[in-house]
Design a protein around this motif. Sequence first.
Motif, PDB file in Angstrom:
ATOM      1  N   LYS A   1       2.016   2.291  -3.132  1.00 17.68           N
ATOM      2  CA  LYS A   1       1.046   3.117  -3.977  1.00 17.68           C
ATOM      3  C   LYS A   1       0.940   4.725  -3.780  1.00 17.68           C
ATOM      4  O   LYS A   1       0.227   5.170  -4.417  1.00 17.68           O
ATOM      5  CB  LYS A   1       0.035   2.300  -4.130  1.00 17.68           C
ATOM      6  CG  LYS A   1      -0.154   0.918  -4.690  1.00 17.68           C
ATOM      7  CD  LYS A   1       0.102   0.814  -6.139  1.00 17.68           C
ATOM      8  CE  LYS A   1       0.024  -0.692  -6.531  1.00 17.68           C
ATOM      9  NZ  LYS A   1      -0.013  -0.699  -8.243  1.00 17.68           N
TER      10      LYS A   1
ATOM     11  N   SER B   1      -5.430   9.326   1.812  1.00 17.83           N
ATOM     12  CA  SER B   1      -4.313   8.686   0.599  1.00 17.83           C
ATOM     13  C   SER B   1      -4.072   7.321   0.829  1.00 17.83           C
ATOM     14  O   SER B   1      -3.833   6.516  -0.016  1.00 17.83           O
ATOM     15  CB  SER B   1      -3.010   9.601   0.785  1.00 17.83           C
ATOM     16  OG  SER B   1      -2.616   9.751   2.061  1.00 17.83           O
TER      17      SER B   1
ATOM     18  N   GLU C   1      -6.976   5.355  -0.455  1.00 17.89           N
ATOM     19  CA  GLU C   1      -6.901   5.303  -1.949  1.00 17.89           C
ATOM     20  C   GLU C   1      -6.033   4.272  -2.375  1.00 17.89           C
ATOM     21  O   GLU C   1      -6.218   3.714  -3.232  1.00 17.89           O
ATOM     22  CB  GLU C   1      -6.477   6.576  -2.585  1.00 17.89           C
ATOM     23  CG  GLU C   1      -6.466   6.881  -4.020  1.00 17.89           C
ATOM     24  CD  GLU C   1      -6.309   8.103  -4.517  1.00 17.89           C
ATOM     25  OE1 GLU C   1      -6.219   8.089  -5.684  1.00 17.89           O
ATOM     26  OE2 GLU C   1      -6.085   9.074  -3.540  1.00 17.89           O
ATOM     27  N   ALA C   2      -4.692   4.438  -2.006  1.00 18.12           N
ATOM     28  CA  ALA C   2      -3.488   3.446  -2.206  1.00 18.12           C
ATOM     29  C   ALA C   2      -3.916   2.037  -2.001  1.00 18.12           C
ATOM     30  O   ALA C   2      -3.715   1.039  -2.767  1.00 18.12           O
ATOM     31  CB  ALA C   2      -2.310   3.733  -1.525  1.00 18.12           C
TER      32      ALA C   2
ATOM     33  N   THR D   1       1.004  -1.141   0.099  1.00 17.65           N
ATOM     34  CA  THR D   1       0.086   0.106  -0.034  1.00 17.65           C
ATOM     35  C   THR D   1       0.922   1.195   0.014  1.00 17.65           C
ATOM     36  O   THR D   1       0.518   2.143  -0.658  1.00 17.65           O
ATOM     37  CB  THR D   1      -0.852  -0.061   1.443  1.00 17.65           C
ATOM     38  OG1 THR D   1      -1.731  -1.063   1.145  1.00 17.65           O
ATOM     39  CG2 THR D   1      -1.848   1.112   1.205  1.00 17.65           C
TER      40      THR D   1
ATOM     41  N   SER E   1      -6.037  -3.374  -4.062  1.00 13.25           N
ATOM     42  CA  SER E   1      -7.194  -4.515  -4.354  1.00 13.25           C
ATOM     43  C   SER E   1      -7.550  -4.459  -5.403  1.00 13.25           C
ATOM     44  O   SER E   1      -7.651  -5.715  -5.960  1.00 13.25           O
ATOM     45  CB  SER E   1      -8.190  -3.749  -3.411  1.00 13.25           C
ATOM     46  OG  SER E   1      -9.568  -4.711  -3.605  1.00 13.25           O
ATOM     47  N   GLU E   2      -7.663  -3.473  -6.561  1.00 15.46           N
ATOM     48  CA  GLU E   2      -8.025  -3.421  -7.718  1.00 15.46           C
ATOM     49  C   GLU E   2      -6.902  -4.045  -8.786  1.00 15.46           C
ATOM     50  O   GLU E   2      -7.402  -4.415  -9.742  1.00 15.46           O
ATOM     51  CB  GLU E   2      -8.289  -2.036  -8.222  1.00 15.46           C
ATOM     52  CG  GLU E   2      -9.535  -1.374  -7.368  1.00 15.46           C
ATOM     53  CD  GLU E   2      -9.688   0.085  -7.742  1.00 15.46           C
ATOM     54  OE1 GLU E   2      -9.018   0.603  -8.518  1.00 15.46           O
ATOM     55  OE2 GLU E   2     -10.673   0.581  -7.195  1.00 15.46           O
ATOM     56  N   ASP E   3      -5.705  -3.963  -8.365  1.00 14.91           N
ATOM     57  CA  ASP E   3      -4.795  -4.366  -9.321  1.00 14.91           C
ATOM     58  C   ASP E   3      -4.384  -5.783  -9.021  1.00 14.91           C
ATOM     59  O   ASP E   3      -3.509  -6.461  -9.850  1.00 14.91           O
ATOM     60  CB  ASP E   3      -3.497  -3.643  -9.474  1.00 14.91           C
ATOM     61  CG  ASP E   3      -2.667  -3.569  -8.000  1.00 14.91           C
ATOM     62  OD1 ASP E   3      -2.971  -4.530  -7.162  1.00 14.91           O
ATOM     63  OD2 ASP E   3      -1.774  -2.856  -7.819  1.00 14.91           O
TER      64      ASP E   3
ATOM     65  N   LYS F   1      -6.105   0.830  -4.457  1.00 10.16           N
ATOM     66  CA  LYS F   1      -5.494   0.531  -5.773  1.00 10.16           C
ATOM     67  C   LYS F   1      -4.746  -0.974  -5.832  1.00 10.16           C
ATOM     68  O   LYS F   1      -4.773  -1.693  -6.682  1.00 10.16           O
ATOM     69  CB  LYS F   1      -4.415   1.576  -5.966  1.00 10.16           C
ATOM     70  CG  LYS F   1      -4.841   2.962  -6.411  1.00 10.16           C
ATOM     71  CD  LYS F   1      -3.626   3.789  -6.527  1.00 10.16           C
ATOM     72  CE  LYS F   1      -4.122   5.340  -6.860  1.00 10.16           C
ATOM     73  NZ  LYS F   1      -3.005   6.244  -6.882  1.00 10.16           N
TER      74      LYS F   1
ATOM     75  N   SER G   1       1.713   8.488  -3.617  1.00 10.49           N
ATOM     76  CA  SER G   1       2.054   9.562  -4.325  1.00 10.49           C
ATOM     77  C   SER G   1       3.198  10.288  -3.755  1.00 10.49           C
ATOM     78  O   SER G   1       3.945  11.083  -4.348  1.00 10.49           O
ATOM     79  CB  SER G   1       1.259  10.538  -4.626  1.00 10.49           C
ATOM     80  OG  SER G   1       0.504  11.168  -3.645  1.00 10.49           O
TER      81      SER G   1
END
Length: 860
Positions: free
Chosen positions: A479, A754, A757-758, A476, A763-765, A761, A481
């Motif tokens: 991911k 943040s 949100e990471a 996490t 989880s989605e990838d 990401k 920024s």
Amino acid sequence: MDENVLLICFIAFVLIFQQNGIADKSAETSERNHVKGIIGAIVDNTSRIGKEESVAMKMALEDFYYFHNQSFALYTRNSRGDPLQAAAAARNLIKEQQVQGILGPRTWEETSLVAEIGSQNQIPILSFSDATPKWATERWPFLVQAAPIQFAQMTAVAAIVQSWEWHQVSIIYEEKDSSSSGVLAHLSKALGEVGAEISNTLAIPPFISSSLEEELQKLEEGQCRVFVVHLSFPLAMHLFETAKKMKMMEKDYVWITTDLFTSLVHSLNVSAISSMQGIIGLRSYFPDMGKRYENFYYRFRQRFSSEHPEEYNHEPGIFAVQAYDAAWTAALAISEGNSKGGQLLSEKILLTNFTGLSGQVYFVNQKLPPAHTFQIINVIGKSYRELGFWSDGLGFSEAIDKTPSYTSSMKKYEQVFWPEGPSYNPRGWTVATEANPLRIGVPSGAIFKNYVNVVQDQSGNKTIFSGFAIDLFKATVEKLSYHLPYSFFHFNGTYDDLVKQIYLKKFDAVVGDVAIVSRRYQHAEFTHPYSEPGVVMLVLAQSKTRNRPWLFLKPFTKTMWVLIGAVTVYNGFVVWLIERKHCHELNKGSAVNQTGTMLSLSFTTLLSLHGGKLHSNLSRMTTVVWLFVALVITQTYTANLTSMLTVQLLEPSIIDVEELRISDAMVGYCRGSFVKRYLEDVLHFHPENILLFSSPEEYAEGLRSKKIAAAFLEVPIAKLFLAKYCKEFTIAGPTYKVGGFGFAFPKGSPLLPSTTEALLKVSEDGTLRYLENKMIASEKCQDIEVDDQNPSLSPSSFWVLFIFTGSTSTIALLVYISCTNNLLHGQKTMWKLLIAVIKHWGAQSRRFSRRVSNVAEKSY
């Protein structure tokens, strides 16, 4: 010419001097009959506020004389901000000067002593303190608060914080200021209503302290970069000078000042204001327009510059306006009451209602109504600019007029000049640094080490953190920024205590198998859950084939059994009918006896592979085909039944929670889990029936030995447990939707959005799924699928065979009937009949096939 100019200047000087000294001369010659009353004033003439108040009060009494032709003597005493000097001044004014009322002082510490003396002597005290407690006016009936309460500006501060979506602020206030407790309470409540909170507080002593830099250093070490300053003017000046030296007036820093300081920003010189670039300030609003105010403004500047030439700016502020209105209030009450003090004068003051320079002046419960409108300024360059206004209950507006337009956010108005510049909107927080990384708390007592494992290396000098939760947090962070340094620290205690360490500021976050439950939100906030939420009940698994007396019927469906029986009887009937002509034993006996013989022949033919007893080729043909079909069906039945007996199908030994409660059974839960409270409060288990377990092995042994009838685990933990003990235990009952694992952060943490949100990401990838499968695979055993492992076979699997044997038997039957009725007259006739029979049976077989298919579909 020069002499005339000098003479005119001299006369003008004398006139101005006479005008400036009229009040003092009236006080010194109190014998003069035209003096209406005597008023005292206690101010701090060492401060800018006291200087403005002193000049404004003199001007108010002069203006009152001009409009009402009634003069008042004004005796002013300098308290220097010392409560004891203020008390001594009050005694002097009452005893020596015999004043009818006292204006001031400004601070609550001074006011409390002066109010006691005033009440003892029945002298009204019009205090300029805006923090008078409610009980004070009840204790001292002659105390009147002549300055509006400013607590509403804390709601304005919260609105500014919400405009830029900041979630944490640090407040810096004066240590001795008794109003600070009220300010803190109101600010904390207002911030809570917009989803923010006070992360740090810094109390500064009233004297200039050399430790200020050290205290600011502590604030700088934190993540919060939004500072609310509630300090007196000199302390605030020192604070900003120090902050600038420490480079805390630069990028990412936000400074919001309250009325206590902002209302004097107009008095700053260029050198002082240079250290305050980019601050946002709230100051009390008053309608600085109209001819009356313009006249006051012009005359105040002249008089203030002559009396206090050392001051940089000579403009009046809110404190001058409030003092002017207070002096006018006292003069008006004395003139209308025709009294030299006492209860009547106090009542006249409380009945005051007029339009002053600060707005409408009237009192409610011995206080001016609270301030509801504040002006927002932004320090930039050599001065400041006015950004707009904030009104309680309405929001932000660019102007105060008859039809203002309000909004809930400052962003829609003129762009703010921040310490970094106008084009940059500060985040209000900063990430951790390599020198000061994020402190991450990790539970060291996790039961399932696949999730979190904390061990010491062989040297004992280093702690190793591993497991699914640790790997997921690392993925996490990658991911994000921005770069986020962090360090893991183990914690040995309950999970509730672990989360509480965030509130106690021992940890900046918590990573592990920590469930998201409501009671933990009082200490922290959580990311989006990264595991399936819920609690399930695990029990011993038992075989579905146990105690099943009719298991032998299971290989075939009911329709299949009926069809086998029908075909068998039909084939037996055909063989019996054909063989009757050749075997007279089949014709003996009654109809019942012959029926029994026919059925016996049907099944003995099926089970016998010897065809010597048959005499007709037609019966032999029928039997051979049926024996072939029967052989296939028999072997299939044997194989399916063997599979059912070999592969064990599992089912729960206990059905649901109600069964556990009725039997008063013992149940188990994890150490450190929230499940115990859920079992007691929601599922209503008696506390004595709930046992604590500390390892998966203890769980398994407890279930095997019947020490507990069931174990309650969170869903992700239950998956691991079943991966290890898949053939012994199973899930029973529903999934209780509660919990789910997540990462914990402080309330209002800027890292939370943040990080969430990471995490999404990740989880989605597919990274989350990969890590979870990897974890479960580490303890995977050969499990079985309960549903449809060995389904019962239906006619749809054998319809071709049934058509084959049925067609053969029917053909044999038709041929036999034809021969018996002497329908065959020659070879030609026989072939025609055979062809007709074949066509007829073809049609019949197609209809039979459709019926079998329909029956098979219904059996499913």
